[in-house]
Design a protein around this motif. Sequence first.
Motif, PDB file in Angstrom:
ATOM      1  N   LEU A   1       0.888  -1.020   0.081  1.00 17.45           N
ATOM      2  CA  LEU A   1       0.118   0.124  -0.004  1.00 17.45           C
ATOM      3  C   LEU A   1       0.735   1.109  -0.031  1.00 17.45           C
ATOM      4  N   SER A   2       0.433   2.235  -0.494  1.00 16.80           N
ATOM      5  CA  SER A   2       0.978   3.686  -0.357  1.00 16.80           C
ATOM      6  C   SER A   2       0.732   4.176   0.741  1.00 16.80           C
ATOM      7  N   LEU A   3       2.011   4.571   1.495  1.00 16.21           N
ATOM      8  CA  LEU A   3       1.836   5.227   2.980  1.00 16.21           C
ATOM      9  C   LEU A   3       2.930   6.433   2.856  1.00 16.21           C
ATOM     10  N   ALA A   4       2.356   7.220   3.903  1.00 16.41           N
ATOM     11  CA  ALA A   4       3.287   8.324   4.239  1.00 16.41           C
ATOM     12  C   ALA A   4       4.170   7.702   5.367  1.00 16.41           C
ATOM     13  N   PRO A   5       5.602   7.945   5.523  1.00 21.10           N
ATOM     14  CA  PRO A   5       6.015   7.329   6.606  1.00 21.10           C
ATOM     15  C   PRO A   5       6.122   8.426   7.663  1.00 21.10           C
ATOM     16  N   HIS A   6       6.290   7.815   9.143  1.00 16.31           N
ATOM     17  CA  HIS A   6       6.326   8.619  10.273  1.00 16.31           C
ATOM     18  C   HIS A   6       7.538   9.400  10.097  1.00 16.31           C
ATOM     19  N   ALA A   7       7.265  10.830  10.445  1.00 13.87           N
ATOM     20  CA  ALA A   7       8.205  12.023  10.159  1.00 13.87           C
ATOM     21  C   ALA A   7       8.038  12.973  11.092  1.00 13.87           C
ATOM     22  N   VAL A   8       8.585  12.863  12.389  1.00  7.99           N
ATOM     23  CA  VAL A   8       8.284  13.916  13.392  1.00  7.99           C
ATOM     24  C   VAL A   8       8.917  15.066  13.676  1.00  7.99           C
ATOM     25  N   ASN A   9       8.668  16.232  13.593  1.00  8.14           N
ATOM     26  CA  ASN A   9       9.472  17.417  14.328  1.00  8.14           C
ATOM     27  C   ASN A   9       9.072  17.470  15.797  1.00  8.14           C
ATOM     28  N   THR A  10      10.243  17.950  16.751  1.00 10.88           N
ATOM     29  CA  THR A  10      10.018  17.949  17.952  1.00 10.88           C
ATOM     30  C   THR A  10      10.606  19.642  18.333  1.00 10.88           C
ATOM     31  N   ARG A  11      10.001  20.049  19.382  1.00 12.26           N
ATOM     32  CA  ARG A  11      10.572  21.248  19.708  1.00 12.26           C
ATOM     33  C   ARG A  11      10.256  21.263  21.360  1.00 12.26           C
ATOM     34  N   ARG A  12      11.054  21.979  22.287  1.00  9.16           N
ATOM     35  CA  ARG A  12      10.992  21.815  23.767  1.00  9.16           C
ATOM     36  C   ARG A  12      10.645  23.401  24.119  1.00  9.16           C
ATOM     37  N   ASP A  13       9.692  23.436  25.283  1.00  3.14           N
ATOM     38  CA  ASP A  13       9.532  24.869  25.985  1.00  3.14           C
ATOM     39  C   ASP A  13       9.759  24.515  27.372  1.00  3.14           C
ATOM     40  N   GLY A  14      10.644  24.513  28.041  1.00  6.78           N
ATOM     41  CA  GLY A  14      10.760  24.101  29.193  1.00  6.78           C
ATOM     42  C   GLY A  14      10.916  22.473  29.217  1.00  6.78           C
ATOM     43  N   SER A  15       9.955  22.147  30.089  1.00  4.21           N
ATOM     44  CA  SER A  15       9.787  20.518  30.132  1.00  4.21           C
ATOM     45  C   SER A  15       8.660  19.925  29.315  1.00  4.21           C
ATOM     46  N   ASP A  16       8.012  21.020  28.676  1.00  2.61           N
ATOM     47  CA  ASP A  16       7.136  20.473  27.597  1.00  2.61           C
ATOM     48  C   ASP A  16       7.585  20.334  26.426  1.00  2.61           C
ATOM     49  N   LEU A  17       7.100  19.028  25.670  1.00  2.00           N
ATOM     50  CA  LEU A  17       7.561  18.563  24.438  1.00  2.00           C
ATOM     51  C   LEU A  17       6.444  18.681  23.569  1.00  2.00           C
ATOM     52  N   TYR A  18       6.711  19.382  22.292  1.00  3.71           N
ATOM     53  CA  TYR A  18       5.598  19.707  21.168  1.00  3.71           C
ATOM     54  C   TYR A  18       6.138  18.754  19.782  1.00  3.71           C
ATOM     55  N   LEU A  19       5.168  18.197  19.277  1.00  2.00           N
ATOM     56  CA  LEU A  19       5.227  17.149  18.393  1.00  2.00           C
ATOM     57  C   LEU A  19       4.282  17.689  17.083  1.00  2.00           C
ATOM     58  N   THR A  20       4.946  17.632  15.997  1.00  2.00           N
ATOM     59  CA  THR A  20       4.059  17.928  14.755  1.00  2.00           C
ATOM     60  C   THR A  20       4.717  16.765  13.638  1.00  2.00           C
ATOM     61  N   THR A  21       4.047  16.637  12.704  1.00  2.00           N
ATOM     62  CA  THR A  21       4.562  15.769  11.239  1.00  2.00           C
ATOM     63  C   THR A  21       5.225  16.453  10.484  1.00  2.00           C
ATOM     64  N   ARG A  22       6.115  16.188   9.562  1.00  2.00           N
ATOM     65  CA  ARG A  22       6.532  16.911   8.394  1.00  2.00           C
ATOM     66  C   ARG A  22       5.578  16.423   7.144  1.00  2.00           C
ATOM     67  N   VAL A  23       4.661  15.365   7.284  1.00  2.00           N
ATOM     68  CA  VAL A  23       3.816  15.227   6.227  1.00  2.00           C
ATOM     69  C   VAL A  23       2.856  16.283   5.968  1.00  2.00           C
ATOM     70  N   PRO A  24       2.813  16.809   4.522  1.00  2.00           N
ATOM     71  CA  PRO A  24       1.859  17.831   4.099  1.00  2.00           C
ATOM     72  C   PRO A  24       0.386  17.441   4.480  1.00  2.00           C
ATOM     73  N   LEU A  25      -0.438  18.417   4.627  1.00  3.55           N
ATOM     74  CA  LEU A  25      -1.941  18.203   4.421  1.00  3.55           C
ATOM     75  C   LEU A  25      -2.449  18.300   3.395  1.00  3.55           C
TER      76      LEU A  25
END
Length: 606
Positions: free
Chosen positions: A10-34
């Motif tokens: 099957l055609s799939l988009a791979p897992h590709a995560v961006n991360t950034r930190r703000d203090g102890s909190d971690l923020y996640l997004t994907t690099r796959v376009p919408l």
Amino acid sequence: MIVKDATTGLSLAPHAVNTRRDGSDLYLTTRVPLDPVVSDTSVWLDRYARQTPDAVAVAERAGEGWREITYGELLPMVQAIGASLSGRGYGTQSPIAILSGNSIDHLLLSLGAQYVGVPTVPLAEQYSLITEAHGRLNYVLEKVRPAAVFVDDAAKYAAALALPNIDGMEVFASRTEGAPRPVTGFDTLLAGDTSVDLAAAHATVGPDTVAKILFTSGSSSDPKGVLTTQRMMCANQAQMASVLPFLKERAHRITDWLPWNHVFGGSHNVNMMLSTGGTLTIDAGKPTKALFGETVRTLIDRPGTLSFNVPVGFALLVQEMEENLALRQAYFEDLDMIFYAGASLPQPVWTRLEEMAMEVRGRLPLMIASWGMTETAPATIMLHEPIGRSGVVGVPLPGTEIKLMPDDEMRCELRVKGPNITPGYFGDPAKTAEAFDGDGFLITGDAVRFVNDDDPDRGLVFDGRVSEDFKLLTGTWVQAGRLRLDALEALRGLVQDIVICGHDRGEIGLLIFPKAGVVHDTNTSNGACVDEHLMADIHHVLTDLARAKTGSAKRISRALILAEPASLKDHEITDKGSLNVRRIITRRADLLERLYDNEDPALIRV
């Protein structure tokens, strides 16, 4: 970024995560376009009415045959219903409550209402069919004050239609015989209204128009009406198609029983077919002893290319397919994906599904899960690559951002933001304000942890509800959700469900609802069961479980077997069938006290 997966083809988009930190909190997004997001659900209907007018959009069993609606037929029917509703003066402030379950007419009414901006309120059918649940129905009717209600069969729903709270509302019914009050036949809506400027009515609908009000199951309080907008539903389908591009490569089919008053069946699955030109076959069965036979018959007659279910449904399928080779062949022969939600799929069930797929087709379907809730339309985190194991919910979908707030136990509280998130709750600005933090993230109350702390691309694992956690007298936090799953697995075959107790106590205890048929001694003690054989069996299991645990936060030290099952009438059970823990502990406060009385004869002390 799209790849052809070697395992599934099957055609799939791979897992590709961006991360950034703000203090102890971690923020996640994907690099796959919408993918592009349409303005409202009617865009899908118009597209496939032009492109594939003869393709079946929806089908349901009708006697010994099938009732089918093609995409070419669907759009004019939806428009006629929209015109009829507009001609009656219905609009954004006149919702329609849908009391009955899944059906073609239910779908037509929902889409017709969406076409002209009339919100629908699909409700669990047991609210209407079970007298003890009428309190929940009345609560919603009083909260929303709909302009009309719909049922597929007036006689079947006569008790609900006779309720005083329906006085003054128009009642639509597919079958009108036996109605306790005047009703309007559904065919009247299908006749349309030529006096209405339908184009003008439709032009008022946009991304922020409320399409549905979905009531939560009320596991800890009264159910909340989640405002579900066109943007939420349309964005969510684009998000999933972005990471599962094979959904766009052919017209898929699903055969589905999941109820439309829940976001999984009613928004996730229905809209996946409509947004891709697929075919939805309505399964009148359910994963219960009485109705599972209908599911088996329907799957053999109309198997899907995608399969959605809850873990108990997949477990029953595996059990049936061990002997029913016709079902096994039909189910797997053209199957691209198996998708589970609601709870973690037991690994033995996962493994057997893979083995059967290889036997029938010679390759594996994509087997995935997701994290979401009613407030998120629902998918926000999704697994979209083969992983070979259960329990992983994946990575953020395109357009979403997740905030992870770590605690001391190597897990994180989950908060989310994105175009698929609700603007709030119907008629409840206070709860709406409480639902979001200062940065605009929805406070989910759920906890997750990484599959691999050093590699976010491997995804996240659901790790219980933060709101279920509590502290012992020692100040030690108890992760009740995780502990409950461990205890249920250990006590499998003996218990129907359990409640984890111990808030501000010295030890963790269980209130146990025993499994039907395991209680042989009917002797009770003011609400507690004192079957010595069952008590001994549970004591043995809990003793073994305690030996494997270290620390007071993981060790269950006492239990009490409840003689009375959880009560739907007294709101101890939600419409999803889960326990309303807060209500049980409040209603059975005397039994909670007995759980911590070392002299009580019904106590199981470990």
